[in-house]
Design a protein around this motif. Structure first.
Motif, mmCIF file in Angstrom:
data_model
loop_
_atom_site.group_PDB
_atom_site.id
_atom_site.type_symbol
_atom_site.label_atom_id
_atom_site.label_comp_id
_atom_site.label_asym_id
_atom_site.label_seq_id
_atom_site.Cartn_x
_atom_site.Cartn_y
_atom_site.Cartn_z
ATOM 1 N N ALA A 14 -6.102 -8.562 7.127
ATOM 2 C CA ALA A 14 -5.987 -8.116 8.521
ATOM 3 C C ALA A 14 -5.625 -6.643 8.583
ATOM 4 O O ALA A 14 -5.023 -6.108 7.654
ATOM 5 N N ALA A 28 1.969 -7.863 13.217
ATOM 6 C CA ALA A 28 1.788 -7.715 11.764
ATOM 7 C C ALA A 28 2.702 -8.686 11.017
ATOM 8 O O ALA A 28 2.286 -9.329 10.049
ATOM 9 N N PHE A 31 1.217 -12.219 11.459
ATOM 10 C CA PHE A 31 0.025 -12.438 10.621
ATOM 11 C C PHE A 31 0.461 -12.671 9.164
ATOM 12 O O PHE A 31 -0.081 -13.534 8.473
ATOM 13 N N ALA A 32 1.442 -11.878 8.714
ATOM 14 C CA ALA A 32 1.931 -12.033 7.331
ATOM 15 C C ALA A 32 2.626 -13.380 7.164
ATOM 16 O O ALA A 32 2.432 -14.059 6.156
ATOM 17 N N VAL A 38 -1.810 -7.613 5.264
ATOM 18 C CA VAL A 38 -1.905 -6.830 6.512
ATOM 19 C C VAL A 38 -1.811 -5.327 6.238
ATOM 20 O O VAL A 38 -0.870 -4.871 5.576
ATOM 21 N N SER A 62 0.682 -5.686 1.641
ATOM 22 C CA SER A 62 0.626 -4.883 2.864
ATOM 23 C C SER A 62 0.447 -3.423 2.499
ATOM 24 O O SER A 62 0.662 -3.032 1.348
#
Ligand code: NAD
Length: 254
Positions: A14, A28, A31-32, A38, A62
């Motif tokens: 993402a 964020a 999503f993680a 991310v 990330s």
């Protein structure tokens, strides 16, 4: 598919624009938490790195990327950096945005252009970059941050460029959803009401009015948007495209 699978983003890649702060930062993290790697895209690299440090506590990868979403060359470089690190993109959250409060008759061309450039052109550029990758692989979920301001006119503050930009985001979202449906690429938007972030909390003079005009009598929290974002990003939303999810404490109902 179990409902937990519907909300799982395990192994997905993402990016979140405006991910350094506010709504983007909360998204964020969500999503993680749901399992995605991310990339945090922002003009504010130091704060983007703070978000990355937060994600480092989870077992995902990330990345902080400095990019201005209004600059096509920057967006190309951003996408190259993300593809270099992650190999692909499955979820794009095009969320970076700004607001300038000037009366229409006094608004400078520079202010008008800046708001439209960040809020509308920026969403187009980052959606186009993600769309090209997703079309090639015949899958992906793009989510754009619109606003209730794309549906109603806020008072008492003047913000014609912001309102116009957000109405544009809603129609851009629908247009991309139709164009890219044949390729398995879904495109949706969220339309938040007043949410407590740097953008709103600095305007202390207007907060009492905003709260009194909101039927739930308070502003929302960024964390109160993220379940909808994870839903839109995930496979449970397979038939959801071209939609705008309004999350506004019933502001636009009255
Ligand atoms: P915020 O100011 O807390 O965060 C915005 C982030 O975008 C910042 O980190 C900023 O550095 C980044 N950014 C700004 N211009 C950029 C650019 N050109 N390129 C890359 N990054 C850039 O604001 P927020 O409230 O979290 O807003 C996020 C989105 O939500 C915006 O699109 C905003 O319009 C929208 N929104 C906010 C509210 C609200 O009440 N806060 C309501 C509806 C919609």
């Amino acid at each position: 598919m179990s409902v937990l699978d519907a909300f799982s983003l395990k192994g997905k890649k993402a990016f979140v624009t405006g991910g350094a702060k506010g709504i983007g930062r909360s998204a964020a993290i969500a999503f993680a938490e749901a399992g995605a790697d991310v990339a945090i895209v922002d003009t504010d690299l130091d704060s983007a790195k703070d978000t990355v440090r937060e994600l480092d506590r989870m077992s995902v990868r990330s990345l902080a990327v400095r990019a201005d979403v209004t600059d096509p060359a920057d967006v190309d470089r951003m996408m190259a950096e993300i593809l270099g690190a992650f190999g692909t993109v499955d979820i794009a959250f095009n969320n970076a945005g700004i607001c300038i409060n000037e009366k229409a008759e006094e608004m400078s061309f520079k202010s008008w252009k800046k708001v439209i450039d960040v809020n509308l052109t920026g969403v187009f550029l980052t959606a186009r970059a993600a769309g090209r990758v997703m079309i090639a692989k015949r899958s992906g979920s793009i989510i754009n941050t619109a606003s209730m301001s794309g549906h109603i006119v806020n008072v008492p503050q003047p913000q014609c460029a912001y309102n116009a930009s957000k109405a544009g985001v809603i129609m851009l979202t629908k247009s991309l959803a139709v164009e890219w449906a044949p390729y398995g690429v879904r495109v949706n938007s969220i339309s938040p009401g007043y949410i407590g972030t740097k953008m709103t909390l600095s305007a202390t003079q207007w907060i009492p009015t905003w709260e009194s005009l909101t039927p739930v009598k308070r502003m929302g929290l960024p964390e109160e948007l993220v379940a909808a974002l994870v839903y839109l990003a995930g496979s449970g939303a397979g038939f959801t495209t071209g939609s705008d999810i309004v999350i506004d404490g019933a502001f636009t109902c009255v």
